[in-house]
Write an enzyme that holds these catalytic residues in place. Structure first.
Site, PDB file in Angstrom:
ATOM      1  CD  GLU A  23     -23.678 -75.971   3.040  1.00 46.52           C
ATOM      2  OE1 GLU A  23     -24.153 -76.728   2.130  1.00 46.52           O
ATOM      3  OE2 GLU A  23     -24.298 -75.419   3.494  1.00 46.52           O
ATOM      4  CD  GLU A  25     -25.389 -68.484  -0.192  1.00 48.02           C
ATOM      5  OE1 GLU A  25     -26.348 -68.818   0.024  1.00 48.02           O
ATOM      6  OE2 GLU A  25     -24.376 -69.403  -0.197  1.00 48.02           O
ATOM      7  CE  LYS A  38     -27.403 -75.754   1.401  1.00 49.51           C
ATOM      8  NZ  LYS A  38     -27.019 -75.088   2.599  1.00 49.51           N
ATOM      9  N   GLY A  92     -32.306 -74.874   2.517  1.00 48.49           N
ATOM     10  CA  GLY A  92     -33.183 -75.566   3.210  1.00 48.49           C
ATOM     11  C   GLY A  92     -34.805 -75.457   2.594  1.00 48.49           C
ATOM     12  CG  ASN A 110     -27.197 -75.583  -2.938  1.00 43.46           C
ATOM     13  OD1 ASN A 110     -27.290 -76.651  -3.311  1.00 43.46           O
ATOM     14  ND2 ASN A 110     -26.242 -74.918  -2.198  1.00 43.46           N
ATOM     15  N   GLY A 126     -28.253 -71.981   7.068  1.00 44.88           N
ATOM     16  CA  GLY A 126     -28.923 -73.076   7.617  1.00 44.88           C
ATOM     17  C   GLY A 126     -29.193 -72.868   9.187  1.00 44.88           C
ATOM     18  CB  SER A 138     -31.786 -68.522   7.299  1.00 42.18           C
ATOM     19  OG  SER A 138     -31.011 -69.450   7.966  1.00 42.18           O
TER      20      SER A 138
HETATM   21  P1  PGA Z   1     -30.272 -72.201   3.737  1.00 41.96           P
HETATM   22  O1  PGA Z   1     -28.848 -72.268   2.952  1.00 41.96           O
HETATM   23  O2  PGA Z   1     -31.126 -71.529   2.932  1.00 41.96           O
HETATM   24  O3  PGA Z   1     -30.414 -73.485   4.063  1.00 41.96           O
HETATM   25  O4  PGA Z   1     -29.561 -71.230   5.016  1.00 41.96           O
HETATM   26  C1  PGA Z   1     -28.353 -71.285   1.711  1.00 41.96           C
HETATM   27  C2  PGA Z   1     -27.194 -71.791   1.037  1.00 41.96           C
HETATM   28  O5  PGA Z   1     -26.514 -72.695   1.545  1.00 41.96           O
HETATM   29  O6  PGA Z   1     -27.082 -71.425   0.059  1.00 41.96           O
END
Ligand code: PGA
Length: 259
Positions: free
Chosen positions: A98, A168, A11, A236, A9, A174, A214
């Site tokens: 989000e 999640e 984002k 990320g 993703n 994040g 994460s």
């Molecule tokens: P992250 O995001 O790997 O940066 O924690 C995961 C997500 O938002 O699906």
């Protein structure tokens, strides 16, 4: 054996067409000489850049990060599932934390979008998970139950088995921290129980459950195969094509070692 999904993703990153082109070239470079029979890559770029991602390496498919609950008409700023299909998209992330946090999306809205995505031949990747506060209050199971019951309510078996569900925990997104393998496995066991209440047991077993929050290569064993997940949703770390391919290679190697 069902596939292992590695879903990136991106984002609201990769701000220019040049950055997108560089990302896709890196992905292609990293994939040179590799073929995966088991690991499946899915990339969700910002929607405005979908056309820069038309030449993903073999084995990869294109996803969107969200879509409208409507197909056409006076809905300023929205993106129709039909437009996504036309742009070569096969999967769509729905109900990401989000979107829930910044755009006020609810389980009810996610349910509408899920239904429409399925109707329009897109595979929904439905995200859910508890906040830090809900976790402290020991409400993880209640939160999961609410989302799953709302999203799957009235969904036929035929549709249900095409959904990918992504656990999640919001506090892990994040944050650089992940739940323990046991915590994730408990969620998986709970989901199987819930799905077998809603559908026949064989189908309940087939709905893929993946983990997100994460994720990076170093934690892959504990958050995925040891926790019996069918894949990972990566934020990320997906900005680094090399890391995504590394995760896919590890999933593939594990699959081969089980042959
Ligand atoms: P992250 O995001 O790997 O940066 O924690 C995961 C997500 O938002 O699906």
């Amino acid at each position: 054996m069902p596939p292992f999904y590695v879903i990136g993703n991106l984002k609201m990153n990769l701000l220019s067409r040049e950055e997108c082109d560089e990302y896709v070239s890196q992905l292609r470079r990293e994939m040179t000489g590799k073929t995966f029979a088991h690991a499946r890559g899915i990339i969700a770029p910002p929607v405005i850049h979908l056309n820069r991602f038309q030449h993903l390496p073999p084995g990869f498919t294109l996803a969107a990060q969200d879509m409208s609950q409507e197909t056409k008409g006076a809905f300023t700023g929205e993106i129709s599932p039909l437009m996504l299909r036309d742009a070569g998209v096969g999967h769509v992330i729905l109900g990401h934390s989000e979107r829930r946090m910044y755009a006020g999306e609810t389980d009810e809205l996610v349910a509408l979008k899920t239904r429409l995505a399925l109707k329009e031949n897109l595979v929904p990747i439905v995200c859910f998970g508890e906040t830090e506060e809900e976790r402290r209050r020991d409400e993880t199971v209640a939160v999961i139950e609410r989302t799953i019951r709302t999203v799957f309510s009235g969904l036929s078996s035929l549709f249900a088995e095409r959904v990918i569900v992504a656990y999640e925990p919001r506090w892990a997104i994040g944050a650089g921290v992940t739940p323990t393998m046991t915590d994730i496995l408990q969620v998986k066991v709970y989901l199987r129980k819930l799905f077998s209440e809603l559908y026949e047991p064989a189908l309940a077993e087939r709905i893929p459950v993946i983990y997100g929050g994460s994720v990076k290569a170093a934690v892959l064993p504990s958050v995925s195969w040891e926790a019996e997940m069918s894949g990972v949703l990566v934020g990320g770390e997906s900005l680094y094509p090399r890391e995504l391919i590394k995760m896919m290679s590890e999933a593939e190697a594990r699959f081969n070692s089980q042959d």
